[in-house]
Motif scaffolding. Structure first.
Motif, PDB file in Angstrom:
ATOM      1  N   LYS A 114      26.350  48.773  36.684  1.00 20.13           N
ATOM      2  CA  LYS A 114      25.684  47.762  37.514  1.00 20.13           C
ATOM      3  C   LYS A 114      24.311  47.076  36.991  1.00 20.13           C
ATOM      4  CE  LYS A 114      27.950  48.815  41.918  1.00 20.13           C
ATOM      5  NZ  LYS A 114      27.773  49.136  43.467  1.00 20.13           N
ATOM      6  N   LYS A 159      34.551  49.684  36.240  1.00 19.92           N
ATOM      7  CA  LYS A 159      35.429  49.678  37.054  1.00 19.92           C
ATOM      8  C   LYS A 159      35.669  48.242  37.679  1.00 19.92           C
ATOM      9  CE  LYS A 159      33.733  54.057  38.536  1.00 19.92           C
ATOM     10  NZ  LYS A 159      33.269  55.237  39.575  1.00 19.92           N
ATOM     11  N   ILE A 160      36.834  47.830  37.900  1.00 20.08           N
ATOM     12  CA  ILE A 160      37.278  46.832  38.408  1.00 20.08           C
ATOM     13  C   ILE A 160      36.472  46.207  39.684  1.00 20.08           C
ATOM     14  CG2 ILE A 160      39.258  45.371  39.456  1.00 20.08           C
ATOM     15  CD1 ILE A 160      39.418  45.784  36.328  1.00 20.08           C
ATOM     16  N   LYS A 161      36.294  47.198  40.822  1.00 17.16           N
ATOM     17  CA  LYS A 161      35.448  46.718  41.853  1.00 17.16           C
ATOM     18  C   LYS A 161      33.761  46.411  41.251  1.00 17.16           C
ATOM     19  CE  LYS A 161      33.532  48.800  46.041  1.00 17.16           C
ATOM     20  NZ  LYS A 161      33.701  50.250  46.967  1.00 17.16           N
ATOM     21  N   THR A 162      33.399  47.126  40.400  1.00 18.97           N
ATOM     22  CA  THR A 162      32.199  46.630  39.744  1.00 18.97           C
ATOM     23  C   THR A 162      32.323  45.140  39.347  1.00 18.97           C
ATOM     24  OG1 THR A 162      31.617  48.950  39.484  1.00 18.97           O
ATOM     25  CG2 THR A 162      30.226  47.180  38.040  1.00 18.97           C
ATOM     26  N   ALA A 164      34.625  42.915  39.893  1.00 21.31           N
ATOM     27  CA  ALA A 164      34.983  41.737  40.856  1.00 21.31           C
ATOM     28  C   ALA A 164      33.492  41.474  41.680  1.00 21.31           C
ATOM     29  CB  ALA A 164      35.906  42.252  41.649  1.00 21.31           C
ATOM     30  N   THR A 165      32.619  42.359  41.849  1.00 21.06           N
ATOM     31  CA  THR A 165      31.374  42.278  42.718  1.00 21.06           C
ATOM     32  C   THR A 165      30.439  41.740  42.133  1.00 21.06           C
ATOM     33  OG1 THR A 165      30.874  44.557  42.572  1.00 21.06           O
ATOM     34  CG2 THR A 165      32.469  43.856  44.675  1.00 21.06           C
ATOM     35  N   SER A 166      30.392  41.582  40.690  1.00 20.12           N
ATOM     36  CA  SER A 166      29.069  41.289  39.957  1.00 20.12           C
ATOM     37  C   SER A 166      28.887  39.776  39.884  1.00 20.12           C
ATOM     38  CB  SER A 166      29.280  41.734  38.389  1.00 20.12           C
ATOM     39  OG  SER A 166      28.322  41.019  37.663  1.00 20.12           O
ATOM     40  N   LYS A 197      45.080  49.683  35.010  1.00 18.43           N
ATOM     41  CA  LYS A 197      45.031  50.066  36.354  1.00 18.43           C
ATOM     42  C   LYS A 197      44.434  48.685  36.999  1.00 18.43           C
ATOM     43  CE  LYS A 197      43.797  54.799  35.527  1.00 18.43           C
ATOM     44  NZ  LYS A 197      42.716  55.774  35.732  1.00 18.43           N
ATOM     45  N   THR A 199      44.454  46.148  40.160  1.00 19.02           N
ATOM     46  CA  THR A 199      44.199  46.410  41.570  1.00 19.02           C
ATOM     47  C   THR A 199      44.179  44.961  42.268  1.00 19.02           C
ATOM     48  OG1 THR A 199      41.807  46.491  41.774  1.00 19.02           O
ATOM     49  CG2 THR A 199      42.785  48.473  40.989  1.00 19.02           C
ATOM     50  N   GLN A 201      41.756  43.944  43.586  1.00 13.50           N
ATOM     51  CA  GLN A 201      40.549  43.266  43.325  1.00 13.50           C
ATOM     52  C   GLN A 201      40.638  42.388  42.089  1.00 13.50           C
ATOM     53  OE1 GLN A 201      38.648  47.163  43.194  1.00 13.50           O
ATOM     54  NE2 GLN A 201      37.614  46.800  45.188  1.00 13.50           N
ATOM     55  N   THR A 203      42.305  39.916  41.999  1.00 12.20           N
ATOM     56  CA  THR A 203      42.525  38.556  42.322  1.00 12.20           C
ATOM     57  C   THR A 203      41.104  37.388  42.232  1.00 12.20           C
ATOM     58  OG1 THR A 203      41.934  39.128  44.574  1.00 12.20           O
ATOM     59  CG2 THR A 203      44.284  39.354  43.890  1.00 12.20           C
TER      60      THR A 203
END
Length: 234
Positions: A114, A159-162, A164-166, A197, A199, A201, A203
């Motif tokens: 991050k 990570k995809i979550k990281t 997507a939220t950046s 992988k 997910t 997220q 999208t």
């Protein structure tokens, strides 16, 4: 200096190690590394030390990178090169790293993703702003390219979550419409889409369909490059 770092580092007293680190960081912060080969050389030396000392014996490494990345354009570019080489050496060309060190550095990189994305975002923002405003265009185009190259090697680590939220991605997708940068931006996008992988997220990418569509319809005057760009996205 290179000989000391690569051949004698482990046997140096702590005071000598601290002096070498401070000297290299001082060389970067002086903003005098105008030539690309000098930036790359200093970046590789810093990475050599980081591979041996970070995170346990160089706890403020990321703080140092943060401080340098907030200075002038030369310092920003060198930080990008340091991060790029560190990720490449650790995750891709790691045959000379003991397994324990590889795990330690990989863990530290994962814990710092991050923060690294924040470095990349701030550097990309400032370089694109100056590039768009016609301020030292070649210099800031070079910094933007180096930043995107760093992001390219980072993609597999994120990570995809990281991702997507950046906040970085709000500024990333319009780059697909910048002629001088769109090929490398395209490669980053393809690497993201190729993640095994995937997910829900992911999208966030498809929310940028308008920017992607505009980029694919952009005619630059180089028919071959335009064709390759569109083909790569398909």
């Amino acid at each position: 200096v290179e000989h000391v770092i690569t051949q004698k580092w482990r046997n140096l007293p702590d005071g000598s190690k601290a002096w070498v680190k401070e000297s290299l960081l001082g060389l970067i912060s002086d903003g005098m590394l105008s030539e690309r080969f000098l930036k790359e050389k200093v970046a590789k030396l810093v990475v050599c030390i980081a591979r041996m000392d970070w995170p346990n014996r160089w706890k403020d490494f990321m703080d140092n990178m943060d401080h340098l990345s907030r200075r002038g354009p030369i310092e920003k570019e060198v930080v990008m090169l340091i991060l790029k080489v560190l990720v490449e050496d650790t995750l891709e060309f790691n045959s000379d790293l003991p397994a324990t060190r590889q795990r330690e550095i990989s863990t530290a990189l994962n814990e710092s993703t991050k923060r690294i994305l924040t470095f990349l975002h701030h550097t990309l923002q400032s370089s694109l702003k100056n590039y768009s405003n016609g301020v030292e265009v070649a210099k800031h185009l070079g910094i933007a390219k180096t930043t995107l190259e760093t992001l390219t090697v980072m993609v597999g680590l994120l990570k995809i979550k990281t991702v997507a939220t950046s906040a970085l991605w709000k500024d990333f997708f319009p780059i697909l419409k910048i002629t001088d940068l769109r090929q490398i931006a395209c490669e980053i996008l393809v690497l993201l889409l190729d993640r095994k992988k995937a997910t829900p997220q992911m999208t966030f990418i498809f929310q940028e369909v308008e920017n992607i569509s505009q980029a694919m319809n952009l005619v630059t005057g180089n028919a071959e490059l335009d064709f390759l760009f569109v083909k790569r996205l398909y």
